[in-house]
Design a protein around this motif. Structure first.
Motif, short mmCIF file in Angstrom:
data_model
loop_
_atom_site.label_atom_id
_atom_site.label_comp_id
_atom_site.label_asym_id
_atom_site.label_seq_id
_atom_site.Cartn_x
_atom_site.Cartn_y
_atom_site.Cartn_z
N GLU A 38 16.04 1.49 -9.83
CA GLU A 38 17.09 2.43 -9.41
C GLU A 38 17.43 3.39 -10.53
O GLU A 38 17.65 4.58 -10.28
N PHE A 39 17.47 2.89 -11.75
CA PHE A 39 17.71 3.77 -12.90
C PHE A 39 16.60 4.81 -13.01
O PHE A 39 16.85 5.99 -13.22
N GLU A 41 14.68 5.90 -10.57
CA GLU A 41 14.81 6.83 -9.44
C GLU A 41 15.89 7.87 -9.74
O GLU A 41 15.73 9.06 -9.43
N HIS A 42 16.98 7.42 -10.35
CA HIS A 42 18.06 8.35 -10.72
C HIS A 42 17.53 9.38 -11.73
O HIS A 42 17.79 10.57 -11.61
N HIS A 43 16.79 8.90 -12.70
CA HIS A 43 16.20 9.80 -13.70
C HIS A 43 15.30 10.83 -13.01
O HIS A 43 15.36 12.03 -13.30
N ASN A 44 14.48 10.38 -12.09
CA ASN A 44 13.56 11.28 -11.39
C ASN A 44 14.32 12.31 -10.56
O ASN A 44 13.90 13.47 -10.48
N GLU A 45 15.42 11.92 -9.95
CA GLU A 45 16.23 12.87 -9.18
C GLU A 45 16.82 13.94 -10.10
O GLU A 45 16.84 15.12 -9.76
N GLN A 46 17.28 13.50 -11.26
CA GLN A 46 17.81 14.46 -12.23
C GLN A 46 16.72 15.40 -12.73
O GLN A 46 16.94 16.61 -12.90
#
Length: 84
Positions: A38-39, A41-46
């Motif tokens: 999840e961390f 995925e959050h990085h990739n979204e940013q």
């Protein structure tokens, strides 16, 4: 081309490092650590958000995001489908 991050929670290094984590905190299907994924995925979204911003500044440049996370995660979900 800008590569996104890998599914970190499935990496052998992190699985070894966090092997004392309770089994309930692992994905029962893959054995991966969802919190780390999840961390990532959050990085990739940013990262994708910033790439869109850069694209506005440089409209003549092709910026391509390579989604390694979701591409590789399929191997962890169904390993038998991709080989012995």
């Amino acid at each position: 081309m800008v590569p996104g991050g890998f599914p970190t929670g499935c990496s052998a290094a992190y699985l070894t490092l966090f092997q004392t984590v309770a089994e309930k905190d692992q994905d029962p299907l893959t054995g991966c650590y969802p919190l780390l994924n999840e961390f990532g995925e959050h990085h990739n979204e940013q990262l994708k958000t910033e790439l869109k911003r850069l694209q506005k500044f440089y409209p003549h440049v092709n910026i391509i995001y390579a989604d390694y996370h979701n591409s590789l995660y399929r191997f962890y979900q169904e390993p038998a489908k991709y080989g012995p």
